[in-house]
Design a protein around this motif. Sequence first.
Motif, PDB file in Angstrom:
ATOM      1  N   ILE A   1      28.614  75.090  48.268  1.00  0.00           N
ATOM      2  CA  ILE A   1      29.538  74.874  49.188  1.00  0.00           C
ATOM      3  C   ILE A   1      30.858  74.510  48.555  1.00  0.00           C
ATOM      4  CG2 ILE A   1      30.321  72.878  50.778  1.00  0.00           C
ATOM      5  CD1 ILE A   1      27.116  72.393  51.216  1.00  0.00           C
ATOM      6  N   ASP A   2      31.881  75.265  49.016  1.00  0.00           N
ATOM      7  CA  ASP A   2      33.171  75.299  48.405  1.00  0.00           C
ATOM      8  C   ASP A   2      33.933  73.699  48.920  1.00  0.00           C
ATOM      9  OD1 ASP A   2      35.391  75.473  47.177  1.00  0.00           O
ATOM     10  OD2 ASP A   2      36.177  77.349  48.029  1.00  0.00           O
ATOM     11  N   LYS A   3      34.048  72.871  48.135  1.00  0.00           N
ATOM     12  CA  LYS A   3      34.793  71.661  48.568  1.00  0.00           C
ATOM     13  C   LYS A   3      35.285  70.893  47.538  1.00  0.00           C
ATOM     14  CE  LYS A   3      30.854  68.273  47.578  1.00  0.00           C
ATOM     15  NZ  LYS A   3      30.119  66.977  48.295  1.00  0.00           N
ATOM     16  N   THR A   4      36.321  70.011  47.760  1.00  0.00           N
ATOM     17  CA  THR A   4      36.932  69.086  47.042  1.00  0.00           C
ATOM     18  C   THR A   4      36.932  67.699  47.302  1.00  0.00           C
ATOM     19  OG1 THR A   4      38.833  70.803  46.785  1.00  0.00           O
ATOM     20  CG2 THR A   4      39.407  68.754  46.192  1.00  0.00           C
ATOM     21  N   ARG A   5      36.787  66.733  46.477  1.00  0.00           N
ATOM     22  CA  ARG A   5      36.190  65.571  46.960  1.00  0.00           C
ATOM     23  C   ARG A   5      37.284  64.462  46.071  1.00  0.00           C
ATOM     24  NH1 ARG A   5      30.477  62.892  47.299  1.00  0.00           N
ATOM     25  NH2 ARG A   5      30.686  63.822  49.449  1.00  0.00           N
ATOM     26  N   ILE A   6      37.759  63.497  46.753  1.00  0.00           N
ATOM     27  CA  ILE A   6      38.409  62.350  46.306  1.00  0.00           C
ATOM     28  C   ILE A   6      37.684  61.185  46.744  1.00  0.00           C
ATOM     29  CG2 ILE A   6      40.574  61.001  46.349  1.00  0.00           C
ATOM     30  CD1 ILE A   6      41.916  63.816  46.982  1.00  0.00           C
ATOM     31  N   SER A   7      37.434  60.197  45.869  1.00  0.00           N
ATOM     32  CA  SER A   7      36.517  59.073  46.023  1.00  0.00           C
ATOM     33  C   SER A   7      37.239  57.934  45.667  1.00  0.00           C
ATOM     34  CB  SER A   7      35.285  59.080  45.174  1.00  0.00           C
ATOM     35  OG  SER A   7      34.489  60.090  45.361  1.00  0.00           O
ATOM     36  N   TYR A   8      37.199  56.617  46.507  1.00  0.00           N
ATOM     37  CA  TYR A   8      37.579  55.508  46.537  1.00  0.00           C
ATOM     38  C   TYR A   8      36.476  54.478  46.766  1.00  0.00           C
ATOM     39  CZ  TYR A   8      42.251  57.995  46.951  1.00  0.00           C
ATOM     40  OH  TYR A   8      43.249  58.628  46.710  1.00  0.00           O
ATOM     41  N   SER A   9      36.763  53.160  46.169  1.00  0.00           N
ATOM     42  CA  SER A   9      35.865  52.174  46.563  1.00  0.00           C
ATOM     43  C   SER A   9      36.790  50.854  46.861  1.00  0.00           C
ATOM     44  CB  SER A   9      34.819  51.760  45.339  1.00  0.00           C
ATOM     45  OG  SER A   9      34.087  52.719  44.928  1.00  0.00           O
ATOM     46  N   LEU A  10      36.217  50.059  48.050  1.00  0.00           N
ATOM     47  CA  LEU A  10      36.734  49.126  48.505  1.00  0.00           C
ATOM     48  C   LEU A  10      35.610  47.891  48.673  1.00  0.00           C
ATOM     49  CD1 LEU A  10      39.262  47.414  49.367  1.00  0.00           C
ATOM     50  CD2 LEU A  10      39.163  48.399  51.628  1.00  0.00           C
ATOM     51  N   GLY A  11      35.629  47.086  47.947  1.00  0.00           N
ATOM     52  CA  GLY A  11      34.555  46.124  48.044  1.00  0.00           C
ATOM     53  C   GLY A  11      33.020  46.664  48.212  1.00  0.00           C
ATOM     54  N   ASN A  12      32.345  46.526  49.109  1.00  0.00           N
ATOM     55  CA  ASN A  12      30.968  47.082  49.622  1.00  0.00           C
ATOM     56  C   ASN A  12      30.968  48.360  49.970  1.00  0.00           C
ATOM     57  OD1 ASN A  12      28.899  45.309  48.789  1.00  0.00           O
ATOM     58  ND2 ASN A  12      28.318  44.994  50.783  1.00  0.00           N
ATOM     59  N   LEU A  13      32.219  48.922  49.899  1.00  0.00           N
ATOM     60  CA  LEU A  13      32.230  50.412  50.892  1.00  0.00           C
ATOM     61  C   LEU A  13      32.767  51.416  49.811  1.00  0.00           C
ATOM     62  CD1 LEU A  13      34.015  49.439  54.103  1.00  0.00           C
ATOM     63  CD2 LEU A  13      31.443  49.927  53.854  1.00  0.00           C
TER      64      LEU A  13
END
Length: 72
Positions: free
Chosen positions: A1-13
């Motif tokens: 699978i060709d994908k780009t990912r950006i991750s963030y955290s906010l509290g419990n999410l």
Amino acid sequence: IDKTRISYSLGNLEFDFDSVKGLGELLEVELKNSDDVSVIYDYVSKYGLVEKDVTYKGIQVLMKEAYKKETN
């Protein structure tokens, strides 16, 4: 699978913004340290997403479904 990912955290999410070739833009929201999924719906509803916008399917399943639609 060709994908780009950006991750963030906010509290419990945890938010993963994916750009997947053949599928487009996806948002994965994961709830940490709780089983109360209403927290997710409450948060994303502030940005115009509703329950019908939500799926529990993984990217691989979504890719298979998209491929089947293309070949039919």
